[in-house]
Design a protein around this motif. Structure first.
Motif, PDB file in Angstrom:
ATOM      1  N   VAL A 260       3.892 -51.775  73.447  1.00 23.76           N
ATOM      2  CA  VAL A 260       4.489 -53.047  73.857  1.00 23.76           C
ATOM      3  C   VAL A 260       4.217 -54.087  72.767  1.00 23.76           C
ATOM      4  O   VAL A 260       3.091 -54.196  72.261  1.00 23.76           O
ATOM      5  CB  VAL A 260       3.906 -53.518  75.206  1.00 23.76           C
ATOM      6  CG1 VAL A 260       4.431 -54.902  75.568  1.00 23.76           C
ATOM      7  CG2 VAL A 260       4.249 -52.519  76.297  1.00 23.76           C
ATOM      8  N   LYS A 261       5.232 -54.831  72.379  1.00 19.48           N
ATOM      9  CA  LYS A 261       5.111 -55.822  71.317  1.00 19.48           C
ATOM     10  C   LYS A 261       4.022 -56.843  71.636  1.00 19.48           C
ATOM     11  O   LYS A 261       3.948 -57.370  72.736  1.00 19.48           O
ATOM     12  CB  LYS A 261       6.460 -56.531  71.118  1.00 19.48           C
ATOM     13  CG  LYS A 261       6.478 -57.493  69.934  1.00 19.48           C
ATOM     14  CD  LYS A 261       7.850 -58.128  69.753  1.00 19.48           C
ATOM     15  CE  LYS A 261       7.867 -59.084  68.581  1.00 19.48           C
ATOM     16  NZ  LYS A 261       9.207 -59.721  68.408  1.00 19.48           N
ATOM     17  N   ALA A 262       3.159 -57.113  70.657  1.00 17.01           N
ATOM     18  CA  ALA A 262       2.078 -58.104  70.753  1.00 17.01           C
ATOM     19  C   ALA A 262       1.050 -57.760  71.828  1.00 17.01           C
ATOM     20  O   ALA A 262       0.344 -58.641  72.321  1.00 17.01           O
ATOM     21  CB  ALA A 262       2.652 -59.506  70.997  1.00 17.01           C
ATOM     22  N   ALA A 263       0.936 -56.480  72.197  1.00 16.88           N
ATOM     23  CA  ALA A 263      -0.005 -56.083  73.246  1.00 16.88           C
ATOM     24  C   ALA A 263      -1.444 -56.392  72.871  1.00 16.88           C
ATOM     25  O   ALA A 263      -2.264 -56.691  73.743  1.00 16.88           O
ATOM     26  CB  ALA A 263       0.160 -54.594  73.549  1.00 16.88           C
TER      27      ALA A 263
ATOM     28  N   LYS B 192      -2.594 -60.098  73.892  1.00 20.20           N
ATOM     29  CA  LYS B 192      -2.511 -60.606  75.257  1.00 20.20           C
ATOM     30  C   LYS B 192      -2.918 -59.513  76.232  1.00 20.20           C
ATOM     31  O   LYS B 192      -3.017 -58.343  75.882  1.00 20.20           O
ATOM     32  CB  LYS B 192      -1.084 -61.075  75.559  1.00 20.20           C
ATOM     33  CG  LYS B 192      -0.024 -59.991  75.397  1.00 20.20           C
ATOM     34  CD  LYS B 192       1.374 -60.547  75.575  1.00 20.20           C
ATOM     35  CE  LYS B 192       2.429 -59.464  75.376  1.00 20.20           C
ATOM     36  NZ  LYS B 192       3.804 -60.002  75.492  1.00 20.20           N
ATOM     37  N   ASP B 193      -3.194 -59.919  77.460  1.00 22.19           N
ATOM     38  CA  ASP B 193      -3.494 -58.959  78.513  1.00 22.19           C
ATOM     39  C   ASP B 193      -2.181 -58.473  79.113  1.00 22.19           C
ATOM     40  O   ASP B 193      -1.197 -59.209  79.179  1.00 22.19           O
ATOM     41  CB  ASP B 193      -4.358 -59.611  79.603  1.00 22.19           C
ATOM     42  CG  ASP B 193      -5.718 -60.026  79.067  1.00 22.19           C
ATOM     43  OD1 ASP B 193      -6.240 -59.315  78.193  1.00 22.19           O
ATOM     44  OD2 ASP B 193      -6.242 -61.062  79.524  1.00 22.19           O
ATOM     45  N   GLY B 194      -2.180 -57.237  79.572  1.00 24.29           N
ATOM     46  CA  GLY B 194      -0.967 -56.700  80.175  1.00 24.29           C
ATOM     47  C   GLY B 194      -0.687 -55.302  79.676  1.00 24.29           C
ATOM     48  O   GLY B 194      -1.552 -54.642  79.091  1.00 24.29           O
ATOM     49  N   PRO B 195       0.542 -54.825  79.882  1.00 19.96           N
ATOM     50  CA  PRO B 195       0.898 -53.455  79.499  1.00 19.96           C
ATOM     51  C   PRO B 195       0.708 -53.180  78.014  1.00 19.96           C
ATOM     52  O   PRO B 195       0.945 -54.044  77.169  1.00 19.96           O
ATOM     53  CB  PRO B 195       2.384 -53.351  79.897  1.00 19.96           C
ATOM     54  CG  PRO B 195       2.567 -54.387  80.952  1.00 19.96           C
ATOM     55  CD  PRO B 195       1.653 -55.516  80.568  1.00 19.96           C
ATOM     56  N   VAL B 196       0.271 -51.962  77.713  1.00 21.69           N
ATOM     57  CA  VAL B 196       0.069 -51.522  76.336  1.00 21.69           C
ATOM     58  C   VAL B 196       1.207 -50.603  75.899  1.00 21.69           C
ATOM     59  O   VAL B 196       1.711 -50.707  74.784  1.00 21.69           O
ATOM     60  CB  VAL B 196      -1.278 -50.770  76.213  1.00 21.69           C
ATOM     61  CG1 VAL B 196      -1.468 -50.225  74.798  1.00 21.69           C
ATOM     62  CG2 VAL B 196      -2.430 -51.676  76.607  1.00 21.69           C
ATOM     63  N   LEU B 197       1.613 -49.703  76.796  1.00 16.99           N
ATOM     64  CA  LEU B 197       2.642 -48.715  76.483  1.00 16.99           C
ATOM     65  C   LEU B 197       3.815 -48.831  77.451  1.00 16.99           C
ATOM     66  O   LEU B 197       3.646 -49.246  78.607  1.00 16.99           O
ATOM     67  CB  LEU B 197       2.059 -47.300  76.557  1.00 16.99           C
ATOM     68  CG  LEU B 197       0.974 -46.938  75.538  1.00 16.99           C
ATOM     69  CD1 LEU B 197       0.426 -45.556  75.829  1.00 16.99           C
ATOM     70  CD2 LEU B 197       1.505 -47.026  74.114  1.00 16.99           C
TER      71      LEU B 197
END
Length: 223
Positions: free
Chosen positions: A65-68, A71-76
């Protein structure tokens, strides 16, 4: 692990702590600031010299995921038929408090927790799995329906029925859910990439923390 780079072992008070308190209590706030800033700089330089793990690509067809990292949140993310699968990750050590049962070296390094969301375009909710990921296995801890991550305000109603405890489901249903996520590529092949990704993220977070704290302490109030 990165977050353990500068942890002092043991819970007992160290003698130098009380001596340092008495010594610094009579000193100026500027002297205290200088000590903190010097220590932050030393640790920042030490961490900056750490060798990152070898670059590992996620297993196809997952993409990062772009800019993962920032930031917090999805990675893939990946597509599966008409579904979108997103994966977020954290370590056992980030969930369990220090010293808690089960928080020993190898387990906390080799056990990751995945938040897996399976969403469909016509649905307002997604099927959410909390999974434990190991180098050689993946296991489901819970499964529920919840509002889509993108559409959710971040607060999920606790009054909404979340289904039965996963381990209370009959074995045939539990096995079927494991086959369900495996068909979507949620398996142990994710472990090498996600472990390396967490090392890099922890390193970046620690470097940024040293800089932010140093900037805060070094910022002088206007006269």
């Amino acid at each position: 692990m990165w977050h353990r780079a500068f942890v002092v072992g043991g819970g007992a008070a160290l003698p130098w702590r009380s001596l340092a308190r008495r010594s610094l209590s009579s000193g100026s706030s500027g002297a205290v600031d200088s000590i903190i800033l010097r220590s932050l700089k030393e640790h920042y330089l030490e961490v900056s010299k750490m060798t990152p793990p070898p670059k590992v690509n996620p297993p196809s067809p997952y993409t990062i995921v772009k800019a993962a990292l920032d930031k917090d949140g999805p990675v893939l993310r990946r597509s599966y038929k008409d579904e979108e699968i997103t994966i977020s990750v954290m370590r056992l050590a980030n969930i369990m408090p220090a010293g808690a049962e089960g928080d020993d070296g190898d387990d906390s390094i080799n056990q990751l927790f995945l938040h897996v969301d399976v969403s469909k375009p016509e649905r307002e909710d997604s099927l959410h799995f909390l999974c434990g990921l190991y180098p050689d296995a993946v296991g489901i801890h819970s499964v529920c329906l919840r509002p889509k991550v993108a559409a959710s305000s971040g607060s999920v109603s606790l009054s909404k029925y979340q289904g039965r405890v996963f381990q209370e489901l009959e074995q045939k249903m539990r096995d079927a859910f494991h086959i369900y996520i495996e068909a979507r590529g949620v398996n142990e092949s994710l472990f090498p990439f996600l472990q390396a990704w967490l090392y890099v993220k922890d390193h970046r977070n620690l470097m940024h923390w040293f800089k932010r704290v140093g900037t805060f302490i070094n910022e002088h109030k206007p006269a």
